[in-house]
Design a protein around this motif. Structure first.
Motif, PDB file in Angstrom:
ATOM      1  N   VAL A 194      46.679  47.890  42.346  1.00  0.00           N
ATOM      2  CA  VAL A 194      46.986  49.233  42.826  1.00  0.00           C
ATOM      3  C   VAL A 194      48.489  49.321  43.081  1.00  0.00           C
ATOM      4  O   VAL A 194      49.062  48.432  43.732  1.00  0.00           O
ATOM      5  CB  VAL A 194      46.222  49.542  44.128  1.00  0.00           C
ATOM      6  CG1 VAL A 194      46.600  50.927  44.661  1.00  0.00           C
ATOM      7  CG2 VAL A 194      44.720  49.459  43.902  1.00  0.00           C
ATOM      8  N   TYR A 195      49.120  50.366  42.565  1.00  0.00           N
ATOM      9  CA  TYR A 195      50.559  50.557  42.754  1.00  0.00           C
ATOM     10  C   TYR A 195      50.804  51.847  43.530  1.00  0.00           C
ATOM     11  O   TYR A 195      50.070  52.827  43.384  1.00  0.00           O
ATOM     12  CB  TYR A 195      51.291  50.638  41.406  1.00  0.00           C
ATOM     13  CG  TYR A 195      51.485  49.316  40.714  1.00  0.00           C
ATOM     14  CD1 TYR A 195      52.715  48.659  40.726  1.00  0.00           C
ATOM     15  CD2 TYR A 195      50.423  48.708  40.042  1.00  0.00           C
ATOM     16  CE1 TYR A 195      52.881  47.440  40.081  1.00  0.00           C
ATOM     17  CE2 TYR A 195      50.578  47.486  39.398  1.00  0.00           C
ATOM     18  CZ  TYR A 195      51.821  46.858  39.419  1.00  0.00           C
ATOM     19  OH  TYR A 195      51.989  45.656  38.784  1.00  0.00           O
ATOM     20  N   MET A 196      51.880  51.826  44.335  1.00  0.00           N
ATOM     21  CA  MET A 196      52.232  53.013  45.095  1.00  0.00           C
ATOM     22  C   MET A 196      53.736  53.050  45.321  1.00  0.00           C
ATOM     23  O   MET A 196      54.370  52.019  45.550  1.00  0.00           O
ATOM     24  CB  MET A 196      51.497  53.016  46.443  1.00  0.00           C
ATOM     25  CG  MET A 196      51.596  54.310  47.222  1.00  0.00           C
ATOM     26  SD  MET A 196      50.578  54.267  48.741  1.00  0.00           S
ATOM     27  CE  MET A 196      48.934  54.092  48.026  1.00  0.00           C
ATOM     28  N   LEU A 236      45.917  53.865  40.191  1.00  0.00           N
ATOM     29  CA  LEU A 236      44.632  53.262  40.534  1.00  0.00           C
ATOM     30  C   LEU A 236      44.038  52.642  39.285  1.00  0.00           C
ATOM     31  O   LEU A 236      43.843  53.333  38.277  1.00  0.00           O
ATOM     32  CB  LEU A 236      43.690  54.328  41.102  1.00  0.00           C
ATOM     33  CG  LEU A 236      44.258  55.180  42.241  1.00  0.00           C
ATOM     34  CD1 LEU A 236      43.236  56.218  42.687  1.00  0.00           C
ATOM     35  CD2 LEU A 236      44.693  54.312  43.411  1.00  0.00           C
ATOM     36  N   PRO A 237      43.756  51.352  39.291  1.00  0.00           N
ATOM     37  CA  PRO A 237      43.269  50.663  38.084  1.00  0.00           C
ATOM     38  C   PRO A 237      41.865  51.109  37.699  1.00  0.00           C
ATOM     39  O   PRO A 237      41.131  51.681  38.522  1.00  0.00           O
ATOM     40  CB  PRO A 237      43.296  49.191  38.492  1.00  0.00           C
ATOM     41  CG  PRO A 237      43.172  49.207  39.973  1.00  0.00           C
ATOM     42  CD  PRO A 237      43.896  50.439  40.437  1.00  0.00           C
ATOM     43  N   PRO A 238      41.455  50.864  36.465  1.00  0.00           N
ATOM     44  CA  PRO A 238      40.098  51.222  36.026  1.00  0.00           C
ATOM     45  C   PRO A 238      39.035  50.551  36.893  1.00  0.00           C
ATOM     46  O   PRO A 238      39.170  49.383  37.261  1.00  0.00           O
ATOM     47  CB  PRO A 238      40.048  50.699  34.582  1.00  0.00           C
ATOM     48  CG  PRO A 238      41.471  50.585  34.151  1.00  0.00           C
ATOM     49  CD  PRO A 238      42.250  50.236  35.386  1.00  0.00           C
ATOM     50  N   GLN A 251      42.975  44.805  44.568  1.00  0.00           N
ATOM     51  CA  GLN A 251      41.963  45.835  44.767  1.00  0.00           C
ATOM     52  C   GLN A 251      41.114  45.618  46.012  1.00  0.00           C
ATOM     53  O   GLN A 251      40.354  46.516  46.394  1.00  0.00           O
ATOM     54  CB  GLN A 251      41.064  45.925  43.532  1.00  0.00           C
ATOM     55  CG  GLN A 251      41.788  46.368  42.268  1.00  0.00           C
ATOM     56  CD  GLN A 251      40.830  46.609  41.116  1.00  0.00           C
ATOM     57  OE1 GLN A 251      39.710  47.074  41.289  1.00  0.00           O
ATOM     58  NE2 GLN A 251      41.277  46.287  39.907  1.00  0.00           N
ATOM     59  N   ASP A 252      41.215  44.472  46.663  1.00  0.00           N
ATOM     60  CA  ASP A 252      40.421  44.200  47.859  1.00  0.00           C
ATOM     61  C   ASP A 252      41.205  44.416  49.148  1.00  0.00           C
ATOM     62  O   ASP A 252      40.745  44.020  50.228  1.00  0.00           O
ATOM     63  CB  ASP A 252      39.894  42.758  47.828  1.00  0.00           C
ATOM     64  CG  ASP A 252      38.782  42.577  46.807  1.00  0.00           C
ATOM     65  OD1 ASP A 252      38.041  43.542  46.576  1.00  0.00           O
ATOM     66  OD2 ASP A 252      38.670  41.480  46.233  1.00  0.00           O
ATOM     67  N   THR A 253      42.363  45.042  49.074  1.00  0.00           N
ATOM     68  CA  THR A 253      43.215  45.216  50.249  1.00  0.00           C
ATOM     69  C   THR A 253      43.060  46.617  50.840  1.00  0.00           C
ATOM     70  O   THR A 253      43.073  47.613  50.116  1.00  0.00           O
ATOM     71  CB  THR A 253      44.692  44.994  49.878  1.00  0.00           C
ATOM     72  OG1 THR A 253      44.843  43.710  49.270  1.00  0.00           O
ATOM     73  CG2 THR A 253      45.578  45.069  51.104  1.00  0.00           C
ATOM     74  N   ILE A 254      42.912  46.690  52.171  1.00  0.00           N
ATOM     75  CA  ILE A 254      42.902  47.974  52.877  1.00  0.00           C
ATOM     76  C   ILE A 254      44.343  48.472  52.965  1.00  0.00           C
ATOM     77  O   ILE A 254      45.246  47.720  53.362  1.00  0.00           O
ATOM     78  CB  ILE A 254      42.300  47.818  54.281  1.00  0.00           C
ATOM     79  CG1 ILE A 254      40.847  47.324  54.182  1.00  0.00           C
ATOM     80  CG2 ILE A 254      42.357  49.134  55.047  1.00  0.00           C
ATOM     81  CD1 ILE A 254      40.214  47.000  55.528  1.00  0.00           C
ATOM     82  N   LEU A 255      44.554  49.744  52.617  1.00  0.00           N
ATOM     83  CA  LEU A 255      45.909  50.282  52.494  1.00  0.00           C
ATOM     84  C   LEU A 255      46.159  51.399  53.516  1.00  0.00           C
ATOM     85  O   LEU A 255      45.794  52.554  53.287  1.00  0.00           O
ATOM     86  CB  LEU A 255      46.138  50.829  51.077  1.00  0.00           C
ATOM     87  CG  LEU A 255      45.824  49.874  49.919  1.00  0.00           C
ATOM     88  CD1 LEU A 255      46.004  50.582  48.584  1.00  0.00           C
ATOM     89  CD2 LEU A 255      46.701  48.626  49.993  1.00  0.00           C
TER      90      LEU A 255
END
Length: 244
Positions: free
Chosen positions: A52-54, A80-82, A177-181
């Protein structure tokens, strides 16, 4: 005949030069368009399509008819990745300086995983309305408003603490993808109170936050919001603010 034979290479060479000039001109226009797009949406290079990029947009583009009704605006460009399944949570009440502890009203919505990667714009606005402090969000075609009832609307000024997951000064960040943001947290440092949670004393402040939580971390999110420590908790489960 020999002059005609020489003429063809010369004409071909001239045509190639004209084409090269035209191509250079078109490339220049394309670079300008890319520069403008990155200025509007934030420059972001995707090196790993599974993350995930931001990135924060330095100067949010908000229509005048909307800008006149809000106090402050933040915008973030997100990749957001597939197959990424996540929940968007926002709300206010009391929050802690660190972590994602919060007490008060919250709204939550799930996003179904998409087969293809998604580039989306996340916009967050704050405003005063009827003596209340409200936070509005728009993300991925959905939107909503949270009323932060314990927040003093008279303190919408530079004394507020704003914690951002990404900063335009530091550029884009990527996360697994398993990280709370925790995308954005705002609180008033003058309204501190202590509470006893899970055998520990926490200092809380009036404020609110908005975050993205992957489906894989739903149970941990519920515990962390209550100030509890999940079993086998790893601090890397929750991304820290930019610069920390």
């Amino acid at each position: 005949m020999k002059y005609a034979i020489r003429l063809f290479p010369i004409l071909f060479f001239l045509a190639g030069c004209v084409g090269l000039v035209r191509l250079s001109f078109e490339n220049g226009r394309l670079v300008e368009q890319i520069d403008q797009l990155e200025a509007e949406l934030g420059g972001m290079s995707i090196e790993d399509s599974d993350r995930v990029y931001m990135v924060e947009i330095e100067t949010p583009d908000v229509p005048p008819e909307i800008a006149s009704h809000v106090e402050r605006v933040w915008q973030f460009r997100c990749y957001l990745p597939p197959g990424y399944s996540f929940m968007r949570t926002s709300g206010g009440g009391r929050v802690a300086k660190e972590g994602i502890y919060s007490s008060g009203g919250f709204s939550t919505s799930w996003s179904m995983p998409a087969p293809k990667a998604i580039h989306s714009l996340l916009t967050l606005c704050t405003r005063r309305k009827d003596g209340r402090f409200e936070a509005f969000y728009s993300f991925g075609g959905s939107s909503g408003t949270s009323s932060w009832n314990r927040f003093d609307p008279g303190r919408l000024d530079n004394t507020l603490v704003v914690q951002k997951l990404v900063s335009s000064d530091q550029g884009p960040r990527s996360f697994n993808q398993d990280t709370i943001l925790p995308v954005l947290k705002i609180y008033d440092p003058s309204g501190s109170e202590t509470v006893e949670v899970d055998g520990e004393t926490l200092t809380t402040y009036p404020g609110g936050l908005i975050l993205l939580c992957p489906k894989s971390r739903e149970s941990e999110l519920h515990q962390l919001r209550k100030g509890e420590t999940p079993t086998e908790f790893d601090p890397s489960m929750v991304a820290t603010e930019a610069g920390s």
